[in-house]
Motif scaffolding. Structure first.
Motif, PDB file in Angstrom:
ATOM      1  N   GLU A   1     -26.142  -5.498   5.424  1.00 54.98           N
ATOM      2  CA  GLU A   1     -25.337  -4.297   5.218  1.00 54.98           C
ATOM      3  C   GLU A   1     -23.860  -4.624   5.366  1.00 54.98           C
ATOM      4  N   GLU A   2     -23.039  -4.024   4.502  1.00 52.63           N
ATOM      5  CA  GLU A   2     -21.578  -4.179   4.469  1.00 52.63           C
ATOM      6  C   GLU A   2     -21.132  -5.484   3.822  1.00 52.63           C
ATOM      7  N   ALA A   3     -22.042  -6.296   3.321  1.00 49.21           N
ATOM      8  CA  ALA A   3     -21.651  -7.512   2.613  1.00 49.21           C
ATOM      9  C   ALA A   3     -21.126  -7.169   1.225  1.00 49.21           C
ATOM     10  N   PHE A   4     -20.427  -8.152   0.611  1.00 47.78           N
ATOM     11  CA  PHE A   4     -19.900  -8.002  -0.744  1.00 47.78           C
ATOM     12  C   PHE A   4     -20.978  -8.406  -1.749  1.00 47.78           C
ATOM     13  N   LEU A   5     -21.087  -7.629  -2.812  1.00 51.00           N
ATOM     14  CA  LEU A   5     -22.109  -7.886  -3.824  1.00 51.00           C
ATOM     15  C   LEU A   5     -21.472  -8.246  -5.152  1.00 51.00           C
ATOM     16  N   THR A   6     -21.986  -9.306  -5.772  1.00 50.98           N
ATOM     17  CA  THR A   6     -21.698  -9.609  -7.171  1.00 50.98           C
ATOM     18  C   THR A   6     -23.006  -9.933  -7.867  1.00 50.98           C
ATOM     19  N   ILE A   7     -23.269  -9.293  -8.982  1.00 51.86           N
ATOM     20  CA  ILE A   7     -24.392  -9.641  -9.857  1.00 51.86           C
ATOM     21  C   ILE A   7     -23.796  -9.980 -11.220  1.00 51.86           C
TER      22      ILE A   7
ATOM     23  N   PHE B   1     -19.858  -8.826 -17.886  1.00 51.89           N
ATOM     24  CA  PHE B   1     -19.797  -7.458 -17.338  1.00 51.89           C
ATOM     25  C   PHE B   1     -20.406  -7.519 -15.940  1.00 51.89           C
ATOM     26  N   HIS B   2     -19.761  -8.256 -15.054  1.00 53.39           N
ATOM     27  CA  HIS B   2     -20.295  -8.496 -13.715  1.00 53.39           C
ATOM     28  C   HIS B   2     -20.210  -7.248 -12.848  1.00 53.39           C
ATOM     29  N   LEU B   3     -21.267  -6.984 -12.095  1.00 51.74           N
ATOM     30  CA  LEU B   3     -21.325  -5.822 -11.206  1.00 51.74           C
ATOM     31  C   LEU B   3     -20.868  -6.230  -9.812  1.00 51.74           C
ATOM     32  N   GLU B   4     -20.001  -5.415  -9.208  1.00 47.72           N
ATOM     33  CA  GLU B   4     -19.494  -5.703  -7.868  1.00 47.72           C
ATOM     34  C   GLU B   4     -19.502  -4.451  -7.010  1.00 47.72           C
ATOM     35  N   LYS B   5     -19.685  -4.683  -5.704  1.00 43.31           N
ATOM     36  CA  LYS B   5     -19.516  -3.613  -4.721  1.00 43.31           C
ATOM     37  C   LYS B   5     -18.988  -4.243  -3.444  1.00 43.31           C
TER      38      LYS B   5
END
Lengths: 114, 116
Positions: free
Chosen positions: A15-21, A73-77
Protein backbone atom coordinates in the motif's frame (compact mmCIF):
# COMPACT_ATOMS: atom_id res chain seq x y z
CA UNK A 1 -2.43 -5.44 -37.84
CA UNK A 2 -3.38 -3.64 -34.65
CA UNK A 3 -2.03 -5.01 -31.39
CA UNK A 4 -1.39 -4.08 -27.76
CA UNK A 5 1.43 -5.33 -25.57
CA UNK A 6 1.30 -4.98 -21.79
CA UNK A 7 3.89 -5.79 -19.17
CA UNK A 8 3.29 -9.23 -17.83
CA UNK A 9 2.15 -9.68 -14.28
CA UNK A 10 1.39 -10.42 -11.70
CA UNK A 11 2.46 -7.24 -9.98
CA UNK A 12 2.50 -7.18 -6.19
CA UNK A 13 2.94 -3.92 -4.30
CA UNK A 14 2.60 -2.63 -0.78
CA UNK A 15 0.00 0.00 0.00
CA UNK A 16 1.12 3.55 -0.91
CA UNK A 17 3.72 2.30 -3.40
CA UNK A 18 4.11 3.83 -6.87
CA UNK A 19 2.55 1.91 -9.74
CA UNK A 20 3.56 1.74 -13.39
CA UNK A 21 2.04 -0.70 -15.88
CA UNK A 22 3.63 -0.43 -19.29
CA UNK A 23 1.56 -0.55 -22.47
CA UNK A 24 2.74 -0.17 -26.06
CA UNK A 25 0.71 -0.50 -29.22
CA UNK A 26 1.01 -1.12 -32.93
CA UNK A 27 -1.52 0.52 -35.19
CA UNK A 28 -1.80 2.47 -38.38
CA UNK A 29 -3.21 5.94 -38.16
CA UNK A 30 -4.34 7.47 -34.90
CA UNK A 31 -6.09 5.09 -32.55
CA UNK A 32 -7.86 6.00 -29.35
CA UNK A 33 -6.32 4.41 -26.26
CA UNK A 34 -8.02 3.09 -23.13
CA UNK A 35 -7.33 1.54 -19.77
CA UNK A 36 -10.03 -0.76 -18.38
CA UNK A 37 -10.08 -2.37 -14.94
CA UNK A 38 -11.67 -5.71 -14.05
CA UNK A 39 -12.41 -6.59 -10.44
CA UNK A 40 -12.81 -10.28 -9.54
CA UNK A 41 -15.95 -11.80 -11.00
CA UNK A 42 -17.03 -8.59 -12.69
CA UNK A 43 -17.06 -7.02 -16.13
CA UNK A 44 -14.71 -4.33 -17.34
CA UNK A 45 -14.99 -0.74 -16.24
CA UNK A 46 -13.45 2.16 -18.10
CA UNK A 47 -10.66 3.68 -16.03
CA UNK A 48 -9.42 6.38 -18.41
CA UNK A 49 -8.92 7.14 -22.08
CA UNK A 50 -7.10 9.43 -24.52
CA UNK A 51 -8.12 10.09 -28.09
CA UNK A 52 -5.14 11.97 -29.54
CA UNK A 53 -1.40 12.33 -29.14
CA UNK A 54 -0.17 14.06 -25.95
CA UNK A 55 -3.60 13.77 -24.32
CA UNK A 56 -3.50 12.70 -20.68
CA UNK A 57 -6.31 10.60 -19.31
CA UNK A 58 -6.84 10.59 -15.55
CA UNK A 59 -9.28 9.13 -13.05
CA UNK A 60 -9.20 8.07 -9.38
CA UNK A 61 -5.52 9.00 -9.09
CA UNK A 62 -4.53 7.00 -12.17
CA UNK A 63 -2.94 8.72 -15.17
CA UNK A 64 -1.75 7.76 -18.64
CA UNK A 65 -0.35 9.93 -21.44
CA UNK A 66 -0.76 9.10 -25.14
CA UNK A 67 2.80 9.13 -26.54
CA UNK A 68 2.77 8.73 -30.29
CA UNK A 69 6.55 8.96 -30.65
CA UNK A 70 7.02 5.90 -28.44
CA UNK A 71 3.58 4.33 -29.25
CA UNK A 72 2.95 4.00 -25.52
CA UNK A 73 0.18 4.58 -22.99
CA UNK A 74 1.70 3.63 -19.63
CA UNK A 75 -0.58 3.60 -16.58
CA UNK A 76 0.68 5.25 -13.39
CA UNK A 77 -0.56 5.93 -9.89
CA UNK A 78 1.43 7.65 -7.19
CA UNK A 79 0.07 5.77 -4.18
CA UNK A 80 -1.86 2.53 -4.59
CA UNK A 81 -4.50 1.22 -2.18
CA UNK A 82 -5.63 -2.30 -1.37
CA UNK A 83 -8.86 -1.53 -3.23
CA UNK A 84 -6.85 -1.08 -6.46
CA UNK A 85 -6.20 -4.82 -6.58
CA UNK A 86 -7.64 -5.92 -9.94
CA UNK A 87 -6.68 -6.82 -13.49
CA UNK A 88 -5.84 -3.86 -15.74
CA UNK A 89 -6.29 -3.99 -19.51
CA UNK A 90 -4.83 -1.60 -22.05
CA UNK A 91 -6.80 -1.32 -25.30
CA UNK A 92 -6.83 0.55 -28.58
CA UNK A 93 -9.68 1.47 -30.87
CA UNK A 94 -9.56 2.34 -34.55
CA UNK A 95 -12.40 2.91 -36.93
CA UNK A 96 -12.09 0.22 -39.56
CA UNK A 97 -14.94 -0.11 -42.00
CA UNK A 98 -17.34 1.45 -39.54
CA UNK A 99 -16.36 -0.86 -36.70
CA UNK A 100 -14.90 0.66 -33.52
CA UNK A 101 -13.94 -2.65 -31.95
CA UNK A 102 -11.45 -2.66 -29.11
CA UNK A 103 -8.15 -4.54 -29.30
CA UNK A 104 -6.97 -5.56 -25.83
CA UNK A 105 -3.69 -6.47 -24.24
CA UNK A 106 -3.53 -9.64 -22.16
CA UNK A 107 -4.04 -7.81 -18.90
CA UNK A 108 -1.87 -7.22 -15.85
CA UNK A 109 -2.98 -8.51 -12.47
CA UNK A 110 -2.20 -6.13 -9.61
CA UNK A 111 -2.27 -7.17 -5.97
CA UNK A 112 -1.82 -4.52 -3.30
CA UNK A 113 -1.00 -5.72 0.20
CA UNK A 114 -1.73 -3.73 3.38
CA UNK B 1 -29.94 4.26 -15.56
CA UNK B 2 -29.39 0.53 -15.63
CA UNK B 3 -26.11 -0.67 -17.06
CA UNK B 4 -25.53 -3.37 -19.61
CA UNK B 5 -27.30 -6.53 -18.55
CA UNK B 6 -26.27 -10.03 -19.43
CA UNK B 7 -27.92 -13.31 -18.59
CA UNK B 8 -27.39 -15.87 -17.49
CA UNK B 9 -24.33 -15.00 -15.42
CA UNK B 10 -23.25 -18.62 -15.35
CA UNK B 11 -24.15 -21.30 -17.87
CA UNK B 12 -23.19 -24.97 -17.82
CA UNK B 13 -23.63 -27.07 -20.92
CA UNK B 14 -22.59 -30.56 -21.96
CA UNK B 15 -20.69 -31.11 -25.16
CA UNK B 16 -23.00 -30.99 -28.17
CA UNK B 17 -25.66 -28.81 -26.54
CA UNK B 18 -26.55 -25.26 -27.52
CA UNK B 19 -25.71 -22.14 -25.52
CA UNK B 20 -27.70 -18.91 -25.83
CA UNK B 21 -26.28 -15.80 -24.22
CA UNK B 22 -28.33 -12.62 -23.91
CA UNK B 23 -27.29 -8.99 -23.72
CA UNK B 24 -29.47 -5.95 -23.10
CA UNK B 25 -27.57 -2.73 -23.88
CA UNK B 26 -27.78 0.43 -21.85
CA UNK B 27 -30.83 2.56 -22.48
CA UNK B 28 -30.33 4.66 -25.58
CA UNK B 29 -27.48 2.52 -26.92
CA UNK B 30 -27.96 0.88 -30.29
CA UNK B 31 -24.49 -0.59 -30.81
CA UNK B 32 -23.52 -3.93 -29.29
CA UNK B 33 -20.15 -5.68 -29.24
CA UNK B 34 -19.41 -9.22 -28.10
CA UNK B 35 -16.01 -10.23 -26.74
CA UNK B 36 -14.66 -13.53 -25.45
CA UNK B 37 -12.17 -13.91 -22.62
CA UNK B 38 -10.35 -17.21 -22.37
CA UNK B 39 -8.71 -18.12 -19.05
CA UNK B 40 -5.64 -15.98 -18.32
CA UNK B 41 -6.13 -14.09 -21.60
CA UNK B 42 -7.31 -10.67 -22.64
CA UNK B 43 -10.60 -10.06 -24.36
CA UNK B 44 -10.93 -10.89 -28.04
CA UNK B 45 -13.46 -9.17 -30.28
CA UNK B 46 -16.09 -11.41 -31.82
CA UNK B 47 -18.85 -9.40 -33.46
CA UNK B 48 -20.32 -5.90 -33.71
CA UNK B 49 -24.01 -5.38 -34.31
CA UNK B 50 -26.46 -2.57 -34.69
CA UNK B 51 -30.20 -3.10 -34.60
CA UNK B 52 -31.06 -5.78 -37.19
CA UNK B 53 -27.59 -5.57 -38.77
CA UNK B 54 -24.26 -7.32 -38.35
CA UNK B 55 -21.60 -4.70 -39.03
CA UNK B 56 -18.39 -6.62 -38.32
CA UNK B 57 -18.14 -10.34 -37.63
CA UNK B 58 -14.44 -10.69 -38.34
CA UNK B 59 -13.79 -12.23 -34.92
CA UNK B 60 -16.49 -14.87 -35.05
CA UNK B 61 -15.52 -18.50 -35.58
CA UNK B 62 -16.76 -19.61 -38.98
CA UNK B 63 -18.87 -22.45 -37.68
CA UNK B 64 -21.31 -22.97 -34.79
CA UNK B 65 -21.36 -19.31 -33.69
CA UNK B 66 -24.00 -16.76 -34.63
CA UNK B 67 -25.26 -13.45 -33.30
CA UNK B 68 -28.29 -11.27 -33.74
CA UNK B 69 -29.65 -7.98 -32.44
CA UNK B 70 -33.33 -7.79 -33.34
CA UNK B 71 -35.42 -4.66 -33.54
CA UNK B 72 -37.03 -5.58 -30.25
CA UNK B 73 -35.37 -7.45 -27.43
CA UNK B 74 -31.82 -8.29 -26.41
CA UNK B 75 -28.85 -9.25 -28.52
CA UNK B 76 -28.26 -13.01 -28.62
CA UNK B 77 -24.98 -14.86 -29.04
CA UNK B 78 -25.70 -18.45 -29.98
CA UNK B 79 -23.21 -21.30 -29.86
CA UNK B 80 -24.34 -24.58 -31.36
CA UNK B 81 -22.87 -27.96 -30.50
CA UNK B 82 -20.58 -26.57 -27.82
CA UNK B 83 -17.13 -28.05 -27.24
CA UNK B 84 -14.85 -27.79 -24.21
CA UNK B 85 -12.79 -25.11 -25.94
CA UNK B 86 -15.84 -22.81 -25.89
CA UNK B 87 -15.54 -22.53 -22.09
CA UNK B 88 -14.84 -18.88 -21.46
CA UNK B 89 -16.32 -15.63 -20.20
CA UNK B 90 -18.39 -13.84 -22.84
CA UNK B 91 -18.78 -10.11 -22.44
CA UNK B 92 -21.17 -7.78 -24.14
CA UNK B 93 -20.51 -4.05 -24.46
CA UNK B 94 -22.72 -1.27 -25.74
CA UNK B 95 -22.07 2.24 -26.97
CA UNK B 96 -24.35 5.16 -27.84
CA UNK B 97 -25.82 5.88 -31.22
CA UNK B 98 -23.09 8.34 -32.19
CA UNK B 99 -20.45 5.64 -31.90
CA UNK B 100 -17.66 7.98 -32.86
CA UNK B 101 -14.06 6.97 -32.43
CA UNK B 102 -13.21 7.27 -28.77
CA UNK B 103 -16.77 6.59 -27.65
CA UNK B 104 -16.70 4.53 -24.51
CA UNK B 105 -17.95 0.98 -24.65
CA UNK B 106 -19.79 -0.02 -21.48
CA UNK B 107 -19.38 -3.62 -20.47
CA UNK B 108 -21.81 -6.02 -18.88
CA UNK B 109 -20.87 -8.43 -16.07
CA UNK B 110 -20.33 -11.29 -18.49
CA UNK B 111 -21.64 -14.82 -18.91
CA UNK B 112 -19.29 -17.54 -17.78
CA UNK B 113 -19.82 -20.59 -19.94
CA UNK B 114 -18.58 -23.98 -18.76
CA UNK B 115 -18.74 -26.93 -21.11
CA UNK B 116 -18.55 -30.31 -19.43
Amino acid sequence: GNSVTQMEGPVTLSEEAFLTINCTYTATGYPSLFWYVQYPGEGLQLLLKATKADDKGSNKGFEATYRKETTSFHLEKGSVQVSDSAVYFCALQRNQGGSEKLVFGKGTKLTVNP
Amino acid sequence: NAGVMQNPRHLVRRRGQEARLRCSPMKGHSHVYWYRQLPEEGLKFMVYLQKENIIDESGMPKERFSAEFPKEGPSILRIQQVVRGDSAAYFCASSPVTSALGDTQYFGPGTRLTVL
